[in-house]
Design an enzyme around this catalytic site. Structure first.
Site, mmCIF file in Angstrom:
data_model
loop_
_atom_site.group_PDB
_atom_site.id
_atom_site.type_symbol
_atom_site.label_atom_id
_atom_site.label_comp_id
_atom_site.label_asym_id
_atom_site.label_seq_id
_atom_site.Cartn_x
_atom_site.Cartn_y
_atom_site.Cartn_z
ATOM 1 N N GLU A 1 0.826 -1.226 0.000
ATOM 2 C CA GLU A 1 0.000 0.000 0.000
ATOM 3 C C GLU A 1 0.853 1.265 0.000
ATOM 4 O O GLU A 1 1.707 1.453 0.882
ATOM 5 C CB GLU A 1 -0.913 -0.009 1.246
ATOM 6 N N LYS B 1 -6.555 -0.786 12.036
ATOM 7 C CA LYS B 1 -6.021 -1.184 10.729
ATOM 8 C C LYS B 1 -4.811 -0.304 10.387
ATOM 9 O O LYS B 1 -3.806 -0.770 9.860
ATOM 10 C CB LYS B 1 -7.110 -1.054 9.658
ATOM 11 N N ASP C 1 4.904 -14.533 11.351
ATOM 12 C CA ASP C 1 3.575 -14.963 10.937
ATOM 13 C C ASP C 1 2.562 -13.833 11.177
ATOM 14 O O ASP C 1 2.074 -13.653 12.290
ATOM 15 C CB ASP C 1 3.219 -16.215 11.750
ATOM 16 N N HIS D 1 -2.236 10.545 0.855
ATOM 17 C CA HIS D 1 -2.399 9.215 0.262
ATOM 18 C C HIS D 1 -2.334 9.311 -1.263
ATOM 19 O O HIS D 1 -1.627 8.556 -1.915
ATOM 20 C CB HIS D 1 -3.736 8.632 0.727
#
Ligand code: HMG
Length: 466
Positions: free
Chosen positions: A113, A308, A324, A421
Site C-alpha cells: 500500500e 487497521k 507470521d 495518500h
C-alpha cells in the site's frame, strides 16, 4: 512415461499412476484435478495456463518472468510452500530515523500500500526531535492447550491432574532440554474445567517462555506429548472408573492469543513542542488527536479502521522479518476486544502539560527459526535491524505501529487522509496508464499545486493525450 490428454489441445507428460487416477475419476471434470501435487512444476504451470487463460502462452511467460535466474535461490523459494509455480513480489521499503530507546534504527517494511512507508518515516523523523520512542516488553509468555473430553467426576480429574502434573514436565524433557539451556521452557500447566461452556470439556492450559523463537513447533511438540501422557496416565489411575479412563483428546495446539506477551510503545513531549511548520496551534492539535482516539475507544466501527492503520506498520515489519502476520493479526484483534467490546489499541492524554501517546499490543515474534535464517531478504531485514532479539523486535514492530497510527491521525485531523495518500498513490495511476517519462514530468508538475484524486489525474492524462 506416458502421455495423456487433459484437454484436446494440451499434452502433459506424466507417470502411470497419475494416468490411472485421472482415467478412473476426474478425466472429464472441469476445474478439478486429482494428483496436481504430483505433477512437476512445468506440468502444473501448463495445466493452470490451459485451464484458466485464453492465451496460455502469455500466461506461462508471465509466470516465468517472475522466476529467479539463480536456480538455487528459486528452488529455495519453491520449497517454502507447496505447489509453487512462481514468486509473488511485494516491495520492501525503508523507514529511517526511528529513535527507539535512544538508538537510531532504519525499519524495513514489506507492504503493497502506497503512503504507509512515507507515513511511518514522517512520524519517525518528527518524533526523533522530540525524544524519540520508548518501548518496553511487559511480558513474553506464550500459551498452548490440550483440549479434551472427560465424562466423569471432575473432582477425581483434579486429583488425578495434581498427582501426575510433574509427569508432563518429565515426559517432555527431551523436547525442553535445549530451550531450558536458553532460559526458556514450560512455565506452568493448569487443568481448566470448561464444562459450564461445553459439556465434558476440559483443557490442559500451558504457558511457555520461548526466548528468541516464536515457539510454535516447540509448543506444539510439548502439547502433543502432554496429550499422550494424559491418556497413558489416566489408564493407570486407580480412582477412575473404567469409563472415566477413556479421556478423549480432541486436539493439542498453541493459541495465537497471547495477552501476556505484550509490548508497550510510547512517545511524549511538552504540548508546545508538538508544533512544526504545519502545526501552528499545538494544544488544539493534541486535543484533536486525543478526541480522535477517544472516538476509536468508544466506537467499534472507527476502532477497526484506527487499528487497521496501526497494523499497516505492524504487519509490514512482521512480514519483512519473516514472522507470521496472520497469527499477529488474529492475536491483536482479540486483544483489542478483551474487555468485551472492540476498542482502540492506542491511547493518548495530556497531563501536566505533557502529551503522551502510547500503544500496547500482544506480539509473539521470533528472530530465530522459521524463515529467519532461510529467506535472504528476511536475513537482510534482521541485519538492518541490528540482529535483534525477539524482545527487541517486539519493540521495533510496536513503535512502527504507533508511528503509523500517529501519521494517519495527524492527517485525518488536519488535511484529511486523501491529500497525502493520493500524493503517494499517483505513481500507481501513472503506471496503470503506462505514462511516458515526458508525460510523468508534466503530470507531476501540474499536481504539485493541484488537489489529486483518481478521476482528476485520469482526466488530466486523457486531455494530455488528446
Ligand atoms: P508530507 O507532509 O507531504 O511529507 O506527508 P513531506 O514531503 O513534507 O516530507 C516529510 C517526511 O515524510 C519526509 O522527510 C519523509 O520522512 C516522509 P524527508 O525524507 O524529506 O527528510 N515522506 C516520504 N518518505 C518516502 N517517500 C516519500 C515521502 N514523502 C514524505 N515519497 C505523507 C506526506 C504521505 C507522509 C503524509 O501525508 C502522511 O503521513 N499521510 C498519512 C498516510 C497514511 O496513513 N497512509 C496509510 C494508508 S491510509 C490507511 O490505510 C489507514 C487509515 O485508514 C487509518 C486510520 O483511519 O486511522 C488512514
Amino acid at each position: 512415461m506416458l502421455y495423456f490428454y487433459l484437454k484436446p489441445n494440451i499434452t502433459i507428460k506424466s507417470k502411470t499412476y497419475l494416468y490411472k487416477k485421472y482415467s478412473q475419476n476426474h478425466f472429464n471434470m472441469k476445474n478439478a484435478i486429482a494428483g496436481f501435487s504430483k505433477l512437476s512444476k512445468e506440468e502444473k504451470i501448463n495445466w493452470i495456463a490451459n485451464e484458466y487463460f485464453s492465451n496460455p502462452n502469455e500466461a506461462i511467460s508471465t509466470i516465468k518472468q517472475y522466476w529467479n535466474s539463480d536456480e538455487n535461490l528459486q528452488k529455495l523459494h519453491d520449497e517454502f510452500i507447496e505447489n509453487t509455480i512462481t514468486n509473488f513480489y511485494l516491495p520492501m521499503g525503508i523507514a529511517p530515523n526511528f529513535l527507539v530507546n535512544g538508538k537510531y534504527h532504519s525499519i524495513p517494511m514489506v507492504i503493497e500500500e502506497s503512503s504507509v512507508v512515507a507515513a511511518a518515516s514522517k512520524s519517525a523523523k518528527y518524533w526523533s526531535t522530540r525524544g524519540g520512542f520508548k518501548a518496553t516488553v511487559l511480558n513474553s509468555e506464550k500459551i498452548g492447550q490440550v483440549h479434551f473430553i472427560y465424562k466423569g467426576d471432575s473432582e477425581k480429574l483434579e486429583k488425578f491432574f495434581s498427582q501426575i502434573k510433574n509427569k508432563f514436565f518429565i515426559a517432555t524433557e527431551s523436547i525442553t532440554k535445549n530451550m531450558q539451556k536458553r532460559g526458556g521452557g514450560i512455565l506452568d500447566i493448569e487443568l481448566r474445567n470448561k464444562t459450564n461452556e461445553l459439556e465434558n470439556y476440559y483443557q490442559l492450559h500451558a504457558t511457555f517462555e520461548t526466548k528468541d523463537s516464536m515457539g510454535a513447533n516447540f509448543i506444539n511438540s510439548c502439547l502433543e506429548q502432554f496429550a499422550k501422557t494424559l491418556k497413558e496416565e489416566s489408564l493407570l489411575f486407580d480412582d477412575f472408573l473404567e469409563e472415566e479412563k477413556n479421556i478423549e483428546v480432541i486436539m493439542s495446539i498453541l493459541s495465537n492469543y497471547v495477552p501476556n506477551c505484550v509490548v508497550r510503545a510510547e512517545v511524549s513531549c511538552k504540548v508546545e513542542e508538538l508544533s512544526d511548520k504545519n502545526i501552528s496551534n499545538p494544544k488544539e492539535f493534541a486535543e484533536k488527536i486525543i478526541q480522535a482516539i477517544r472516538i476509536a475507544e468508544v466506537e467499534p466501527f472507527r476502532a477497526v479502521t484506527h487499528n487497521k492503520g496501526i497494523m499497516n506498520g505492524v504487519d509490514a515489519v512482521v512480514l519483512a522479518t519473516g514472522n507470521d502476520f496472520r497469527a499477529v493479526e488474529a492475536g491483536v484483534h482479540v486483544y483489542a476486544s478483551r474487555n468485551g467490546k472492540y476498542t482502540s489499541l492506542s491511547h493518548a492524554k495530556i497531563e501536566n502539560d505533557i502529551f503522551t501517546y502510547w500503544l500496547e499490543i500482544p506480539l509473539a515474534l521470533g528472530t530465530v527459526g522459521g524463515l529467519t535464517s532461510l529467506h535472504p531478504m528476511v536475513k537482510m531485514a534482521l541485519e538492518i535491524l541490528g540482529k535483534p532479539s525477539a524482545h527487541d523486535l517486539m519493540k521495533l514492530v510496536a513503535v512502527t505501529g504507533l508511528a503509523q497510527n500517529f501519521a494517519a491521525l495527524r492527517s485525518l485531523t488536519t488535511t484529511g487522509i486523501q491529500e497525502g495518500h493520493m500524493k503517494m498513490h499517483i505513481n500507481n495511476i501513472l503506471n496503470q496508464f503506462k505514462t511516458t517519462d515526458e508525460e510523468r514530468k508534466l503530470i507531476k508538475k501540474h499536481f504539485e499545486n493541484n488537489a489529486i484524486s483518481h478521476s482528476v489525474v485520469v482526466e488530466f492524462i486523457e486531455n494530455l493525450r488528446k
